[in-house]
Design a protein around this motif. Structure first.
Motif, PDB file in Angstrom:
ATOM      1  N   MET A 193      37.561 -70.376  -8.147  1.00  0.00           N
ATOM      2  CA  MET A 193      37.439 -71.643  -8.861  1.00  0.00           C
ATOM      3  C   MET A 193      38.311 -71.624 -10.107  1.00  0.00           C
ATOM      4  O   MET A 193      38.688 -70.561 -10.605  1.00  0.00           O
ATOM      5  CB  MET A 193      35.985 -71.866  -9.282  1.00  0.00           C
ATOM      6  CG  MET A 193      35.011 -71.991  -8.125  1.00  0.00           C
ATOM      7  SD  MET A 193      33.340 -72.230  -8.758  1.00  0.00           S
ATOM      8  CE  MET A 193      32.411 -72.002  -7.266  1.00  0.00           C
ATOM      9  N   ILE A 232      36.464 -79.990  -8.521  1.00  0.00           N
ATOM     10  CA  ILE A 232      36.146 -78.818  -9.334  1.00  0.00           C
ATOM     11  C   ILE A 232      36.387 -79.180 -10.788  1.00  0.00           C
ATOM     12  O   ILE A 232      37.154 -80.091 -11.094  1.00  0.00           O
ATOM     13  CB  ILE A 232      37.007 -77.580  -8.949  1.00  0.00           C
ATOM     14  CG1 ILE A 232      38.483 -77.962  -8.907  1.00  0.00           C
ATOM     15  CG2 ILE A 232      36.561 -76.976  -7.649  1.00  0.00           C
ATOM     16  CD1 ILE A 232      39.391 -76.806  -8.592  1.00  0.00           C
ATOM     17  N   LYS A 258      31.809 -77.435  -9.726  1.00  0.00           N
ATOM     18  CA  LYS A 258      32.048 -78.327  -8.572  1.00  0.00           C
ATOM     19  C   LYS A 258      30.717 -78.900  -8.110  1.00  0.00           C
ATOM     20  O   LYS A 258      29.677 -78.233  -8.177  1.00  0.00           O
ATOM     21  CB  LYS A 258      32.766 -77.582  -7.447  1.00  0.00           C
ATOM     22  CG  LYS A 258      32.040 -76.356  -6.944  1.00  0.00           C
ATOM     23  CD  LYS A 258      32.942 -75.396  -6.163  1.00  0.00           C
ATOM     24  CE  LYS A 258      33.687 -76.047  -5.034  1.00  0.00           C
ATOM     25  NZ  LYS A 258      34.446 -75.089  -4.228  1.00  0.00           N
TER      26      LYS A 258
END
Length: 329
Positions: free
Chosen positions: A1, A200, A266
């Protein structure tokens, strides 16, 4: 991420640094510091994706668009042996963005800094090294400590003023300015991630500020990667054992904590995302991991999303999840 990393530090003579040398290194150029006659040649340096100078909107200070001229002017403007010659911001760029999207994002933040402080901002985007973490795309932004004008550098920017002067003039002190800049970077990066179609986010808040009691992990950043490549010892432990054990206990009792951590980044996620978040937060004991994973999957806060035409399930057929709070939003 995507990783949140935003740091600010001065480039000051008291530390034996020069703005000319710093700019040469970050942009991979050959520049001569007219103040001491030293030439700094980094033209063979690899890994610089793009370098550019940004001025405030509407500025006619075209002289500052030349890197050598700009930073030699900054050196001449400061007489003290302990003077701050530049401010440097280092930001982690979301690796989910393409090179062109990372450039657009960095340029937008450089423009925000330039307009906010009336300064010139010289930025360079560095890609990860050959043996480094592919997520370590980052940018260095060097900002002048003085406002840039048509004929040279002028007054000190608000970021360089003493807090006593700022408060007397009803202006925010440096720490509040830094907090505002950290939020500005978060909002800008998240907007660019959304425009690129990514669900995200990055979050400038600490775990404590976000209401999360799980102890955070340390980001092994570009400096650690460089040390490791040069043969130095760098600890790759994500988190110390005591903190990992406390995290495991917290997750067992309040599994929604890990879900809150994931949804800060997210809104829709998979079992893999849950496993990855757990892996970052607890130790590597298989039984501890399985117990924590089972607790999270049994959490009342977890919602399995129904597959539909919008592709809630991934191409591999893997289920997608969210939380009761996110579904309500």
């Amino acid at each position: 991420m995507a990783i949140y990393h935003f740091s600010m530090k001065p480039i000051a003579r008291s530390g034996g640094r020069s703005a000319v040398a710093s700019a040469a290194y970050r942009a991979a150029e050959r520049l001569t510091n007219e103040r001491d006659g030293l030439t700094h040649d980094f033209s063979n340096r690899q890994g610089v994706e793009h370098a550019e100078i940004v001025l405030p909107a509407g500025s006619s200070a075209y002289w500052a668009m030349k890197r050598s001229t700009l930073w030699n002017a900054a050196e001449r403007a400061e007489k003290r042996s302990d003077a701050r010659i530049a401010r440097e911001f280092e930001i982690a760029l979301p690796h989910e963005l393409s090179a062109e999207q990372r450039l657009a994002l960095t340029r937008a933040f450089a423009a925000d800094l330039a307009n906010r402080y009336g300064a010139a901002v010289d930025f360079a985007i560095h890609r990860p090294g050959g043996g480094g973490d592919i997520r370590n795309s980052h940018a260095h932004l060097m900002m002048t400590t003085r406002e840039v004008t048509e004929h040279g550098l002028g007054d000190k920017t608000l970021l360089e003023r003493e807090n006593r002067w700022l408060l007397a003039n009803h202006l925010p002190p440096s720490q509040l300015q830094l907090k505002d800049l950290r939020q500005a970077w978060e909002h800008l990066a998240n907007r660019h991630l959304a425009m690129a179609g990514h669900d995200i986010r990055i979050d400038h808040r600490s775990h404590l500020e976000a209401g999360i009691t799980i102890a955070p992990t340390e980001h092994v950043g570009v400096h650690a990667t460089q040390i490791n490549r040069q043969g130095g010892e760098v600890s790759r432990i994500r988190i110390d054992r005591q903190s990992a054990d406390r995290n495991a206990d917290t997750i067992r009792r309040r599994p929604d904590e890990i879900l809150k951590l994931i949804t800060n980044e997210k809104s829709v996620f998979s079992r893999y995302d849950i496993a990855r978040a757990l892996h970052r937060s607890i130790n590597d004991d298989p039984q501890t991991f399985q117990n924590a994973f089972a607790a999270v999957m049994a959490s009342k806060a977890l919602v399995e999303l129904k597959p539909d035409s919008s592709g809630v399930r991934g191409r591999d057929g893997e289920a997608r999840y969210s939380t009761v709070e996110m579904v309500a939003i």
